[in-house]
Motif scaffolding. Sequence first.
Motif, PDB file in Angstrom:
ATOM      1  N   ASP A  34       0.811  -1.223   0.000  1.00 25.24           N
ATOM      2  CA  ASP A  34       0.000   0.000   0.000  1.00 25.24           C
ATOM      3  C   ASP A  34       0.838   1.263   0.000  1.00 25.24           C
ATOM      4  O   ASP A  34       0.328   2.346  -0.226  1.00 25.24           O
ATOM      5  CB  ASP A  34      -0.910   0.026   1.233  1.00 25.24           C
ATOM      6  CG  ASP A  34      -1.924  -1.100   1.192  1.00 25.24           C
ATOM      7  OD1 ASP A  34      -2.281  -1.523   0.076  1.00 25.24           O
ATOM      8  OD2 ASP A  34      -2.343  -1.565   2.272  1.00 25.24           O
ATOM      9  N   ARG A  35       2.130   1.133   0.268  1.00 24.40           N
ATOM     10  CA  ARG A  35       2.985   2.322   0.357  1.00 24.40           C
ATOM     11  C   ARG A  35       3.499   2.754  -1.006  1.00 24.40           C
ATOM     12  O   ARG A  35       4.249   3.697  -1.122  1.00 24.40           O
ATOM     13  CB  ARG A  35       4.162   2.052   1.279  1.00 24.40           C
ATOM     14  CG  ARG A  35       3.731   1.786   2.692  1.00 24.40           C
ATOM     15  CD  ARG A  35       4.883   1.599   3.616  1.00 24.40           C
ATOM     16  NE  ARG A  35       6.097   1.251   2.916  1.00 24.40           N
ATOM     17  CZ  ARG A  35       7.167   0.765   3.466  1.00 24.40           C
ATOM     18  NH1 ARG A  35       7.175   0.536   4.755  1.00 24.40           N
ATOM     19  NH2 ARG A  35       8.238   0.472   2.771  1.00 24.40           N
ATOM     20  N   HIS A  36       3.168   2.038  -2.018  1.00 27.36           N
ATOM     21  CA  HIS A  36       3.586   2.346  -3.389  1.00 27.36           C
ATOM     22  C   HIS A  36       5.098   2.267  -3.569  1.00 27.36           C
ATOM     23  O   HIS A  36       5.687   3.060  -4.293  1.00 27.36           O
ATOM     24  CB  HIS A  36       3.033   3.688  -3.857  1.00 27.36           C
ATOM     25  CG  HIS A  36       1.548   3.714  -3.885  1.00 27.36           C
ATOM     26  ND1 HIS A  36       0.829   3.028  -4.828  1.00 27.36           N
ATOM     27  CD2 HIS A  36       0.644   4.290  -3.081  1.00 27.36           C
ATOM     28  CE1 HIS A  36      -0.458   3.198  -4.601  1.00 27.36           C
ATOM     29  NE2 HIS A  36      -0.604   3.964  -3.546  1.00 27.36           N
ATOM     30  N   ASP A  37       5.717   1.311  -2.881  1.00 28.56           N
ATOM     31  CA  ASP A  37       7.113   0.994  -3.168  1.00 28.56           C
ATOM     32  C   ASP A  37       7.125   0.217  -4.472  1.00 28.56           C
ATOM     33  O   ASP A  37       6.125  -0.383  -4.873  1.00 28.56           O
ATOM     34  CB  ASP A  37       7.723   0.130  -2.061  1.00 28.56           C
ATOM     35  CG  ASP A  37       7.938   0.904  -0.775  1.00 28.56           C
ATOM     36  OD1 ASP A  37       8.065   2.141  -0.843  1.00 28.56           O
ATOM     37  OD2 ASP A  37       7.981   0.263   0.288  1.00 28.56           O
ATOM     38  N   ALA A  38       8.260   0.201  -5.126  1.00 26.99           N
ATOM     39  CA  ALA A  38       8.336  -0.508  -6.406  1.00 26.99           C
ATOM     40  C   ALA A  38       9.714  -1.130  -6.580  1.00 26.99           C
ATOM     41  O   ALA A  38      10.696  -0.676  -5.989  1.00 26.99           O
ATOM     42  CB  ALA A  38       8.050   0.444  -7.563  1.00 26.99           C
ATOM     43  N   VAL A  39       9.736  -2.184  -7.394  1.00 26.76           N
ATOM     44  CA  VAL A  39      10.975  -2.861  -7.744  1.00 26.76           C
ATOM     45  C   VAL A  39      11.048  -2.939  -9.258  1.00 26.76           C
ATOM     46  O   VAL A  39      10.080  -3.330  -9.914  1.00 26.76           O
ATOM     47  CB  VAL A  39      11.012  -4.291  -7.156  1.00 26.76           C
ATOM     48  CG1 VAL A  39      12.256  -5.032  -7.617  1.00 26.76           C
ATOM     49  CG2 VAL A  39      10.927  -4.250  -5.648  1.00 26.76           C
ATOM     50  N   LEU A  40      12.178  -2.558  -9.814  1.00 24.31           N
ATOM     51  CA  LEU A  40      12.395  -2.683 -11.246  1.00 24.31           C
ATOM     52  C   LEU A  40      12.891  -4.109 -11.501  1.00 24.31           C
ATOM     53  O   LEU A  40      13.961  -4.481 -11.043  1.00 24.31           O
ATOM     54  CB  LEU A  40      13.422  -1.656 -11.720  1.00 24.31           C
ATOM     55  CG  LEU A  40      13.525  -1.446 -13.225  1.00 24.31           C
ATOM     56  CD1 LEU A  40      14.114  -0.089 -13.518  1.00 24.31           C
ATOM     57  CD2 LEU A  40      14.286  -2.518 -13.927  1.00 24.31           C
ATOM     58  N   HIS A  41      12.083  -4.912 -12.203  1.00 26.55           N
ATOM     59  CA  HIS A  41      12.426  -6.315 -12.445  1.00 26.55           C
ATOM     60  C   HIS A  41      13.052  -6.560 -13.816  1.00 26.55           C
ATOM     61  O   HIS A  41      13.893  -7.440 -13.957  1.00 26.55           O
ATOM     62  CB  HIS A  41      11.176  -7.203 -12.344  1.00 26.55           C
ATOM     63  CG  HIS A  41      10.710  -7.439 -10.951  1.00 26.55           C
ATOM     64  ND1 HIS A  41      11.426  -8.178 -10.029  1.00 26.55           N
ATOM     65  CD2 HIS A  41       9.588  -7.022 -10.315  1.00 26.55           C
ATOM     66  CE1 HIS A  41      10.760  -8.223  -8.898  1.00 26.55           C
ATOM     67  NE2 HIS A  41       9.647  -7.524  -9.036  1.00 26.55           N
ATOM     68  N   TYR A  42      12.614  -5.825 -14.845  1.00 28.76           N
ATOM     69  CA  TYR A  42      13.030  -6.115 -16.214  1.00 28.76           C
ATOM     70  C   TYR A  42      13.283  -4.835 -16.999  1.00 28.76           C
ATOM     71  O   TYR A  42      12.585  -3.839 -16.829  1.00 28.76           O
ATOM     72  CB  TYR A  42      11.933  -6.889 -16.969  1.00 28.76           C
ATOM     73  CG  TYR A  42      11.444  -8.103 -16.254  1.00 28.76           C
ATOM     74  CD1 TYR A  42      12.144  -9.309 -16.331  1.00 28.76           C
ATOM     75  CD2 TYR A  42      10.276  -8.066 -15.506  1.00 28.76           C
ATOM     76  CE1 TYR A  42      11.683 -10.445 -15.670  1.00 28.76           C
ATOM     77  CE2 TYR A  42       9.819  -9.190 -14.849  1.00 28.76           C
ATOM     78  CZ  TYR A  42      10.522 -10.373 -14.933  1.00 28.76           C
ATOM     79  OH  TYR A  42      10.069 -11.488 -14.276  1.00 28.76           O
ATOM     80  N   TRP A  43      14.269  -4.889 -17.894  1.00 26.63           N
ATOM     81  CA  TRP A  43      14.484  -3.878 -18.926  1.00 26.63           C
ATOM     82  C   TRP A  43      14.103  -4.514 -20.248  1.00 26.63           C
ATOM     83  O   TRP A  43      14.367  -5.702 -20.473  1.00 26.63           O
ATOM     84  CB  TRP A  43      15.945  -3.428 -18.997  1.00 26.63           C
ATOM     85  CG  TRP A  43      16.316  -2.454 -17.931  1.00 26.63           C
ATOM     86  CD1 TRP A  43      17.110  -2.684 -16.853  1.00 26.63           C
ATOM     87  CD2 TRP A  43      15.920  -1.082 -17.839  1.00 26.63           C
ATOM     88  NE1 TRP A  43      17.230  -1.544 -16.098  1.00 26.63           N
ATOM     89  CE2 TRP A  43      16.508  -0.550 -16.679  1.00 26.63           C
ATOM     90  CE3 TRP A  43      15.111  -0.259 -18.632  1.00 26.63           C
ATOM     91  CZ2 TRP A  43      16.325   0.766 -16.292  1.00 26.63           C
ATOM     92  CZ3 TRP A  43      14.932   1.055 -18.240  1.00 26.63           C
ATOM     93  CH2 TRP A  43      15.540   1.562 -17.088  1.00 26.63           C
ATOM     94  N   GLY A  44      13.501  -3.721 -21.122  1.00 28.10           N
ATOM     95  CA  GLY A  44      13.108  -4.251 -22.416  1.00 28.10           C
ATOM     96  C   GLY A  44      13.475  -3.323 -23.550  1.00 28.10           C
ATOM     97  O   GLY A  44      13.745  -2.135 -23.343  1.00 28.10           O
ATOM     98  N   MET A  45      13.494  -3.909 -24.738  1.00 26.10           N
ATOM     99  CA  MET A  45      13.695  -3.150 -25.972  1.00 26.10           C
ATOM    100  C   MET A  45      12.546  -3.504 -26.905  1.00 26.10           C
ATOM    101  O   MET A  45      12.351  -4.673 -27.261  1.00 26.10           O
ATOM    102  CB  MET A  45      15.027  -3.513 -26.630  1.00 26.10           C
ATOM    103  CG  MET A  45      16.230  -3.070 -25.839  1.00 26.10           C
ATOM    104  SD  MET A  45      17.797  -3.388 -26.707  1.00 26.10           S
ATOM    105  CE  MET A  45      17.783  -5.167 -26.817  1.00 26.10           C
ATOM    106  N   ALA A  46      11.767  -2.500 -27.281  1.00 30.09           N
ATOM    107  CA  ALA A  46      10.637  -2.692 -28.182  1.00 30.09           C
ATOM    108  C   ALA A  46      11.078  -2.384 -29.604  1.00 30.09           C
ATOM    109  O   ALA A  46      11.489  -1.265 -29.908  1.00 30.09           O
ATOM    110  CB  ALA A  46       9.476  -1.792 -27.781  1.00 30.09           C
ATOM    111  N   HIS A  47      11.016  -3.389 -30.436  1.00 29.26           N
ATOM    112  CA  HIS A  47      11.321  -3.249 -31.856  1.00 29.26           C
ATOM    113  C   HIS A  47       9.987  -3.120 -32.597  1.00 29.26           C
ATOM    114  O   HIS A  47       8.922  -3.255 -32.001  1.00 29.26           O
ATOM    115  CB  HIS A  47      12.075  -4.487 -32.354  1.00 29.26           C
ATOM    116  CG  HIS A  47      13.316  -4.780 -31.564  1.00 29.26           C
ATOM    117  ND1 HIS A  47      14.540  -4.231 -31.854  1.00 29.26           N
ATOM    118  CD2 HIS A  47      13.509  -5.559 -30.470  1.00 29.26           C
ATOM    119  CE1 HIS A  47      15.440  -4.676 -30.992  1.00 29.26           C
ATOM    120  NE2 HIS A  47      14.837  -5.478 -30.144  1.00 29.26           N
ATOM    121  N   GLY A  48      10.014  -2.908 -33.884  1.00 28.33           N
ATOM    122  CA  GLY A  48       8.781  -2.774 -34.644  1.00 28.33           C
ATOM    123  C   GLY A  48       7.913  -4.012 -34.628  1.00 28.33           C
ATOM    124  O   GLY A  48       6.690  -3.924 -34.641  1.00 28.33           O
TER     125      GLY A  48
END
Length: 92
Positions: A34-48
């Motif tokens: 509920d505290r709106h903490d966050a964890v970055l799990h993944y990096w991505g690259m969007a191609h066409g």
Amino acid sequence: MTLQKHPGTELGELQQMVDENAPRVFALCEELGDRHDAVLHYWGMAHGDHADLIGTGGSLHIGFRDATTARERLACRRNMHLVWPHQPPNPH
């Protein structure tokens, strides 16, 4: 990094090709509690035509149809958010 010049190819043409085909970077982050903490799990690259995803620990590399599909598939039991970092507009 130095690019080797090939006969008939100008550096400006190479730059244009790279600019036109560069993927857009995105992140998948999990919102915690509920505290709106966050964890970055993944990096991505969007191609066409697809998206590549890499786990922040380097242990996962997987492909999806697009960034939204990656979020949907990985959010089955998590509150996952698709985040697009500030970057130049996509020329496509």
